[in-house]
Design a protein around this motif. Structure first.
Motif, PDB file in Angstrom:
ATOM      1  N   CYS A  13      12.726  -6.737  20.429  1.00 61.02           N
ATOM      2  CA  CYS A  13      12.659  -7.626  20.166  1.00 61.02           C
ATOM      3  C   CYS A  13      13.834  -7.998  18.774  1.00 61.02           C
ATOM      4  O   CYS A  13      13.244  -6.489  17.327  1.00 61.02           O
ATOM      5  N   CYS A  16      11.142  -9.014  15.277  1.00 61.38           N
ATOM      6  CA  CYS A  16      10.098  -8.157  14.926  1.00 61.38           C
ATOM      7  C   CYS A  16      10.550  -6.180  15.372  1.00 61.38           C
ATOM      8  O   CYS A  16       9.229  -6.178  14.464  1.00 61.38           O
ATOM      9  N   CYS A  39      10.872 -13.355  22.970  1.00 61.42           N
ATOM     10  CA  CYS A  39       8.991 -12.507  22.522  1.00 61.42           C
ATOM     11  C   CYS A  39       8.032 -13.221  22.662  1.00 61.42           C
ATOM     12  O   CYS A  39       8.226 -14.509  21.942  1.00 61.42           O
ATOM     13  N   CYS A  41       6.681 -13.270  19.774  1.00 59.63           N
ATOM     14  CA  CYS A  41       6.830 -13.298  18.295  1.00 59.63           C
ATOM     15  C   CYS A  41       7.795 -14.571  18.483  1.00 59.63           C
ATOM     16  O   CYS A  41       7.987 -15.851  17.525  1.00 59.63           O
TER      17      CYS A  41
END
Ligand SMILES: [Zn+2]
Ligand SMILES: [Zn+2]
Ligand SMILES: [Zn+2]
Length: 222
Positions: A13, A16, A39, A41
């Protein structure tokens, strides 16, 4: 020849830094023209567009450049017994892989390692054992700062746009050489990256120290 009907994507990602895995079936794939994957996140990992029967276009944001890369590929390369790398075309470094799951999982072990090596060279740090997360935050903050510079969104209220940047073990310091302004970016937490994305600019206050933390409410002057 056996054509695999499932392919696995392993990708880092760009927001993150974590590795994410997804499986794709050849059959479900033929039903849509464009699909994006995210993702855990919330950040975009990759967008696949179906161009014609044999061709796919893949777009993925890059951790190294802060921009997206494109790849035109064939279905036979996505669903294959071989591995297809997703690279940063500027740094020649891997961001992810498509292919059979065991191969992808194996190759992905190297992604974080290569990232740490790359950042070590940049910050002249000999300590190759340093934590991936720390390196990730340092690199991502520096990348965001350079994008702010490009857009004229980094500077000091005294009028100076050329701030000096220093990387320290627990923080990144911005200083104005025209006055005594200082900006201290705390890098102990990945959430600083989301905060910097949200504000998009940093202006130091003349002759003061600005503490830039992971939540906007914690920003303060001294
Ligand atoms: Zn993420
Ligand atoms: Zn790149
Ligand atoms: Zn200044």
């Amino acid at each position: 020849m056996i054509v695999p009907t499932i392919t696995t994507l392993g990708i880092q990602c760009s927001k993150c830094g974590e590795l994410q895995f997804r499986a794709f079936s050849l059959f479900t794939f033929s039903h849509f023209t464009k699909e994006s994957y995210y993702c855990a996140c919330g950040a975009l990992l990759l967008t696949i567009s179906y161009i014609d029967k044999r061709t796919y276009s893949i777009e993925y944001p890059c951790i190294y450049c802060g921009e997206s890369h494109f790849l035109l590929t064939k279905a036979s390369e996505l669903w294959s017994e071989n591995i297809l790398p997703l690279l940063c075309s500027n740094q020649e470094l891997p961001i992810g892989y498509f292919g059979p799951k065991p191969l992808v999982v194996n190759h992905c072990q190297d992604i974080k390692k290569k990232f740490v090596q790359f950042v070590c060279q940049l910050v002249n740090d000999e300590d190759k054992e340093s934590e991936f997360d720390i390196f990730f935050v340092v690199y991502a903050v520096m990348e965001k700062l350079s994008r702010m510079v490009d857009k004229g969104k980094l500077g000091c209220r005294c009028g100076n746009k050329n701030l000096a940047v220093e990387i320290l073990p627990d923080r990144i310091e911005l200083s104005c050489e025209c006055c005594d302004a200082l900006g201290i970016i705390h890098i102990n937490n990945k959430s600083i990256l989301y905060t910097l994305d949200n504000i998009g600019c940093i202006y130091l206050e003349e002759n003061m120290t600005l503490f830039i933390n992971d939540t906007l409410e914690n920003w303060h002057l001294q």
